[in-house]
Structure formats: structure tokens, C-alpha cells
Design a protein around this motif. Structure first.
Motif, PDB file in Angstrom:
ATOM      1  N   GLN A 100       0.844  -1.183   0.000  1.00 24.60           N
ATOM      2  CA  GLN A 100       0.000   0.000   0.000  1.00 24.60           C
ATOM      3  C   GLN A 100       0.890   1.248   0.000  1.00 24.60           C
ATOM      4  OE1 GLN A 100      -2.663   0.221   3.307  1.00 24.60           O
ATOM      5  NE2 GLN A 100      -3.653   2.089   2.636  1.00 24.60           N
ATOM      6  N   THR A 101       0.588   2.202  -0.883  1.00 25.00           N
ATOM      7  CA  THR A 101       1.466   3.368  -1.068  1.00 25.00           C
ATOM      8  C   THR A 101       1.712   4.109   0.230  1.00 25.00           C
ATOM      9  OG1 THR A 101       0.654   3.616  -3.334  1.00 25.00           O
ATOM     10  CG2 THR A 101       1.814   5.494  -2.381  1.00 25.00           C
ATOM     11  N   TYR A 102       0.670   4.291   1.031  1.00 30.01           N
ATOM     12  CA  TYR A 102       0.841   4.980   2.316  1.00 30.01           C
ATOM     13  C   TYR A 102       1.862   4.258   3.173  1.00 30.01           C
ATOM     14  CZ  TYR A 102      -0.092   6.407   7.109  1.00 30.01           C
ATOM     15  OH  TYR A 102       0.060   6.836   8.405  1.00 30.01           O
ATOM     16  N   GLU A 103       1.738   2.929   3.249  1.00 34.62           N
ATOM     17  CA  GLU A 103       2.666   2.135   4.044  1.00 34.62           C
ATOM     18  C   GLU A 103       4.075   2.201   3.470  1.00 34.62           C
ATOM     19  OE1 GLU A 103       2.317   0.476   6.929  1.00 34.62           O
ATOM     20  OE2 GLU A 103       0.321   1.338   7.085  1.00 34.62           O
ATOM     21  N   LEU A 104       4.180   2.228   2.144  1.00 29.92           N
ATOM     22  CA  LEU A 104       5.484   2.326   1.498  1.00 29.92           C
ATOM     23  C   LEU A 104       6.236   3.569   1.970  1.00 29.92           C
ATOM     24  CD1 LEU A 104       5.282   1.313  -2.282  1.00 29.92           C
ATOM     25  CD2 LEU A 104       6.951   0.555  -0.602  1.00 29.92           C
ATOM     26  N   PHE A 105       5.601   4.721   1.834  1.00 35.25           N
ATOM     27  CA  PHE A 105       6.247   5.969   2.232  1.00 35.25           C
ATOM     28  C   PHE A 105       6.534   5.997   3.726  1.00 35.25           C
ATOM     29  CE2 PHE A 105       4.811   7.800  -1.858  1.00 35.25           C
ATOM     30  CZ  PHE A 105       5.957   8.489  -2.200  1.00 35.25           C
ATOM     31  N   LYS A 106       5.570   5.562   4.513  1.00 36.17           N
ATOM     32  CA  LYS A 106       5.718   5.610   5.972  1.00 36.17           C
ATOM     33  C   LYS A 106       6.866   4.723   6.451  1.00 36.17           C
ATOM     34  CE  LYS A 106       3.189   4.554  10.248  1.00 36.17           C
ATOM     35  NZ  LYS A 106       3.624   5.765  10.970  1.00 36.17           N
ATOM     36  N   LYS A 107       6.872   3.474   5.989  1.00 34.16           N
ATOM     37  CA  LYS A 107       7.888   2.540   6.458  1.00 34.16           C
ATOM     38  C   LYS A 107       9.272   2.865   5.910  1.00 34.16           C
ATOM     39  CE  LYS A 107       4.813  -1.325   7.485  1.00 34.16           C
ATOM     40  NZ  LYS A 107       4.515  -2.761   7.293  1.00 34.16           N
ATOM     41  N   ALA A 108       9.330   3.288   4.649  1.00 33.03           N
ATOM     42  CA  ALA A 108      10.629   3.608   4.061  1.00 33.03           C
ATOM     43  C   ALA A 108      11.226   4.861   4.687  1.00 33.03           C
ATOM     44  CB  ALA A 108      10.489   3.791   2.552  1.00 33.03           C
ATOM     45  N   SER A 109      10.390   5.867   4.957  1.00 32.53           N
ATOM     46  CA  SER A 109      10.908   7.118   5.515  1.00 32.53           C
ATOM     47  C   SER A 109      11.251   6.969   6.992  1.00 32.53           C
ATOM     48  CB  SER A 109       9.908   8.259   5.314  1.00 32.53           C
ATOM     49  OG  SER A 109       8.659   7.967   5.925  1.00 32.53           O
ATOM     50  N   GLU A 110      10.346   6.397   7.763  1.00 30.58           N
ATOM     51  CA  GLU A 110      10.614   6.234   9.193  1.00 30.58           C
ATOM     52  C   GLU A 110      11.719   5.201   9.448  1.00 30.58           C
ATOM     53  OE1 GLU A 110       7.050   5.573  11.418  1.00 30.58           O
ATOM     54  OE2 GLU A 110       6.081   7.403  10.690  1.00 30.58           O
ATOM     55  N   GLY A 111      11.892   4.265   8.498  1.00 27.89           N
ATOM     56  CA  GLY A 111      12.957   3.286   8.623  1.00 27.89           C
ATOM     57  C   GLY A 111      14.317   3.836   8.253  1.00 27.89           C
ATOM     58  N   GLY A 112      14.337   5.046   7.658  1.00 29.58           N
ATOM     59  CA  GLY A 112      15.608   5.663   7.285  1.00 29.58           C
ATOM     60  C   GLY A 112      16.191   5.083   6.011  1.00 29.58           C
ATOM     61  N   CYS A 113      15.374   4.981   4.942  1.00 28.60           N
ATOM     62  CA  CYS A 113      15.809   4.411   3.656  1.00 28.60           C
ATOM     63  C   CYS A 113      15.800   5.495   2.580  1.00 28.60           C
ATOM     64  CB  CYS A 113      14.889   3.271   3.245  1.00 28.60           C
ATOM     65  SG  CYS A 113      14.713   1.966   4.479  1.00 28.60           S
ATOM     66  N   PRO A 114      16.834   6.327   2.481  1.00 25.39           N
ATOM     67  CA  PRO A 114      16.816   7.458   1.553  1.00 25.39           C
ATOM     68  C   PRO A 114      16.755   7.077   0.074  1.00 25.39           C
ATOM     69  CG  PRO A 114      18.997   7.195   2.531  1.00 25.39           C
ATOM     70  CD  PRO A 114      18.074   6.293   3.286  1.00 25.39           C
ATOM     71  N   LYS A 115      17.440   6.002  -0.323  1.00 19.75           N
ATOM     72  CA  LYS A 115      17.421   5.602  -1.731  1.00 19.75           C
ATOM     73  C   LYS A 115      16.022   5.156  -2.136  1.00 19.75           C
ATOM     74  CE  LYS A 115      22.280   4.181  -1.944  1.00 19.75           C
ATOM     75  NZ  LYS A 115      23.220   3.051  -2.171  1.00 19.75           N
ATOM     76  N   SER A 116      15.371   4.426  -1.261  1.00 19.96           N
ATOM     77  CA  SER A 116      14.010   3.959  -1.545  1.00 19.96           C
ATOM     78  C   SER A 116      13.044   5.134  -1.633  1.00 19.96           C
ATOM     79  CB  SER A 116      13.552   2.979  -0.456  1.00 19.96           C
ATOM     80  OG  SER A 116      14.392   1.842  -0.426  1.00 19.96           O
ATOM     81  N   ILE A 117      13.204   6.102  -0.735  1.00 22.95           N
ATOM     82  CA  ILE A 117      12.329   7.275  -0.765  1.00 22.95           C
ATOM     83  C   ILE A 117      12.520   8.069  -2.049  1.00 22.95           C
ATOM     84  CG2 ILE A 117      12.034   9.585   0.269  1.00 22.95           C
ATOM     85  CD1 ILE A 117      10.440   7.419   1.665  1.00 22.95           C
ATOM     86  N   GLN A 118      13.759   8.250  -2.474  1.00 24.11           N
ATOM     87  CA  GLN A 118      13.992   8.990  -3.706  1.00 24.11           C
ATOM     88  C   GLN A 118      13.384   8.267  -4.895  1.00 24.11           C
ATOM     89  OE1 GLN A 118      15.440  12.189  -3.913  1.00 24.11           O
ATOM     90  NE2 GLN A 118      14.360  11.929  -5.855  1.00 24.11           N
ATOM     91  N   TYR A 119      13.455   6.927  -4.893  1.00 23.22           N
ATOM     92  CA  TYR A 119      12.838   6.146  -5.964  1.00 23.22           C
ATOM     93  C   TYR A 119      11.327   6.338  -5.964  1.00 23.22           C
ATOM     94  CZ  TYR A 119      11.356   2.134  -8.761  1.00 23.22           C
ATOM     95  OH  TYR A 119      10.762   1.345  -9.709  1.00 23.22           O
ATOM     96  N   LEU A 120      10.729   6.328  -4.783  1.00 25.62           N
ATOM     97  CA  LEU A 120       9.281   6.519  -4.688  1.00 25.62           C
ATOM     98  C   LEU A 120       8.882   7.923  -5.138  1.00 25.62           C
ATOM     99  CD1 LEU A 120       8.578   4.780  -1.249  1.00 25.62           C
ATOM    100  CD2 LEU A 120       8.085   3.888  -3.540  1.00 25.62           C
ATOM    101  N   ILE A 121       9.664   8.925  -4.751  1.00 21.31           N
ATOM    102  CA  ILE A 121       9.386  10.304  -5.186  1.00 21.31           C
ATOM    103  C   ILE A 121       9.418  10.393  -6.707  1.00 21.31           C
ATOM    104  CG2 ILE A 121      10.294  12.663  -5.208  1.00 21.31           C
ATOM    105  CD1 ILE A 121      11.198  12.226  -2.329  1.00 21.31           C
ATOM    106  N   ASP A 122      10.377   9.706  -7.319  1.00 17.50           N
ATOM    107  CA  ASP A 122      10.550   9.773  -8.781  1.00 17.50           C
ATOM    108  C   ASP A 122       9.502   8.975  -9.539  1.00 17.50           C
ATOM    109  OD1 ASP A 122      12.810  11.326  -8.380  1.00 17.50           O
ATOM    110  OD2 ASP A 122      14.205   9.630  -8.516  1.00 17.50           O
TER     111      ASP A 122
END
Length: 298
Positions: A100-122
Motif C-alpha cells: 500500500q502506497t501509504y505504508e510504502l512511504f511511511k515505512k521507508a521514511s521512518e525506517g531511514g531508507c533514503p534511496k528507496s524514498i527517492q525512488y518513490l518520489i521519482d
């Protein structure tokens, strides 16, 4: 002369991935995620196209042994790890793993995954990304506030806790600035920018207040360690010792009249005299070292 073993070795190297069964790929992926082995994760996907295209698909396993493993399962494993297994999460996302997109952003950001967050932003919808940014700014603001409180309490290295989230904050900040250059707009992206502005303002105000408190505390510490400050502490201790001694005398006077004294009061006063006397000795020693004189109270 070519050795006969060369074509066998190199032939195996070129075909080993293709020879893996789906179950073997899943097992390699599982171990790669669990042990943080990026190469194993890459090998599990080698030569495949859209491995997560179907709900179960490849990761249901040929025999059903790995039926519980899905893209969401593996992503969750990488996000909850500390530190985040960011490189592996990125490979999973690039190969189509979803949750779920909400969970993706929440878990990746709070987990401290910058590469994953940048991929999701893009790659994700701008409005969904904006919601992820808003949620993160609130989370990040709380974390910064906690770090400031820790620093005020003298916890060394408290700011190191923000290292994993700083690049994520910068990625989201860049996103909201680019998507909302005009703050008067009411788009989802501009709401995210407003959330960023509010968080930045609150953090700035909190940091400024903390700075003033630290300056004040440093001045107080400097005074307490000065000859004047040490003398003042000694005089205050003398006054408190005198009060405790007076209480002892009072209890003895009560005993003569009433025939009994409060043992609790006597114990409290006696304990206070002993502790304060020891503290006074330490302060007096410091005072003599700094001034070469004995302290005097008026």
C-alpha cells in the motif's frame, strides 16, 4: 592451449541464473534479505521480467513452499531492519515489489531508507508523494524535538540519531519546493510545503530556545566553578548544616520535656549534616586550589 575446464566453468557461470527454479530463486531472495546480501538478491531476479506482476506469480513458488512470501513481505523485512537495508529495498522496488502506497512511504521514511524514498518520489503519483511528505515532516519534527531535549540534558551524540533521516528530509524538501513554488496555491503539494514550513519554523524556534538555555546553563556552570560561585555554595551549605544542627537541638529539648524524641527527625537531621559536611569538604578543597585561601562566610 585451451584447457578443457574453461568452457565448463564459464558456461556454468553464464547459465547458472537461468537454471534456478522459482523455489530456488525465492530461497536465495529470502536468505539475501535476511542476511543483507545484495548480490544474492540481484541473482534471484537475474533474467526475470516483471517478477511481481502477479499477486503470487514467481514468489508463490513452484511447489507452494514459499506461498506466504510476497513483495510486500520482503519490503517489510528491509524497512524494519536497523539500519534499513536500503539497497535491497531499492532492488525490490525496481523489480516491481509493492505494498500500500501509504505504508510504502511511511515505512521507508521512518525506517531511514533514503534511496528507496527517492525512488518513490521519482515514480509515484505526486499527490500520494505529497501525503507521504506531510506525514514524514510531522514525524521528523518530533524526532528533532527529542534530540534537542536530549542535548539539553547533556546526552552526548544525541544529534547522531538524525543521520538516517536527514537525506530523506532533504529529498522531501526538494520535492515540495519544486512542486509548490507558489505558496498561495491549495494543491496537495502545497499543503505538504505548508507542513514543511510549519515543521521548520517549530524546529527553528525550539532550537533557538535550546541555544539560549544552553548559554544560560554554561554561564551558571562557569559561575559555580569560579571562586565566587564555590564560596557561595559553601556558605549556603553552612546555613543548611546550621539548620540541621538546630533541629537536633530542638529534638533533644523536646525529649527533656516530653520524655521522647522523634527518631525519624533525628536521623534525617543527622544524615543531612553528614552529607552536607562531605560536600563542603570537596568544595573547600576546590576553593583552596583556585585561590590558595580558606573560604569565609559573613
Amino acid at each position: 592451449m585451451k584447457h578443457w575446464i574453461f568452457p565448463l566453468v564459464f558456461g556454468f557461470a553464464f547459465t547458472s541464473h537461468a537454471e534456478l527454479t522459482n523455489d530456488q530463486r525465492v530461497e536465495k531472495l529470502q536468505k539475501g534479505v535476511e542476511q543483507g546480501n545484495v548480490e544474492w538478491v540481484r541473482e534471484a531476479f537475474a533474467g526475470l521480467k516483471d517478477p511481481f506482476k502477479k499477486a503470487r506469480g514467481l514468489f508463490g513458488g513452484d511447489s507452494g513452499v514459499f506461498a506466504e512470501y510476497s513483495g510486500e513481505y520482503f519490503l517489510d523485512k528491509t524497512f524494519i531492519a536497523r539500519p534499513c537495508k536500503d539497497e535491497i529495498a531499492l532492488i525490490l522496488l525496481q523489480n516491481g515489489a509493492v505494498m500500500q502506497t501509504y505504508e510504502l512511504f511511511k515505512k521507508a521514511s521512518e525506517g531511514g531508507c533514503p534511496k528507496s524514498i527517492q525512488y518513490l518520489i521519482d515514480t509515484k503519483d505526486s499527490a500520494l508523494t505529497a501525503q507521504g511528505a506531510m506525514d514524514f515532516f510531522k514525524f521528523y519534527g518530533k524526532k528533532v524535538g527529542q534530540v534537542i531535549r536530549d542535548k539539553e540534558q547533556g546526552i552526548v551524540g544525541a544529534e547522531d540519531a538524525l543521520d538516517a533521516w536527514d537525506p530523506i528530509q532533504m529529498s522531501f524538501e526538494k520535492f515540495v519546493m519544486e512542486k509548490c513554488p507558489d505558496r498561495t496555491k491549495t494543491s496537495k503539494e502545497c499543503l505538504a510545503r505548508a507542513a514543511f514550513d510549519e515543521t521548520a519554523s517549530n524546529v527553528s524556534a525550539r532550537a533557538e530556545a535550546a541555544k539560549k538555555n544552553m548559554v544560560k546553563q554554561e554561564a551558571e556552570d562557569k559561575y559555580l566553578n569560579s571562586p565566587e560561585g564555590i564560596a557561595a555554595q559553601i556558605c549556603e551549605i553552612d546555613a543548611r548544616i546550621a539548620e540541621a544542627k538546630a533541629e537536633v537541638q530542638r529534638q533533644r529539648a523536646v525529649g527533656k520535656v516530653a520524655g521522647a524524641v522523634s527518631l525519624a527527625a533525628l536521623h534525617w537531621a543527622g544524615e543531612k549534616i553528614v552529607d552536607l559536611t562531605q560536600a563542603r569538604k570537596t568544595l573547600e578543597s576546590d576553593f583552596v586550589k583556585k585561590t590558595g585561601k580558606s573560604p569565609k562566610c559573613r
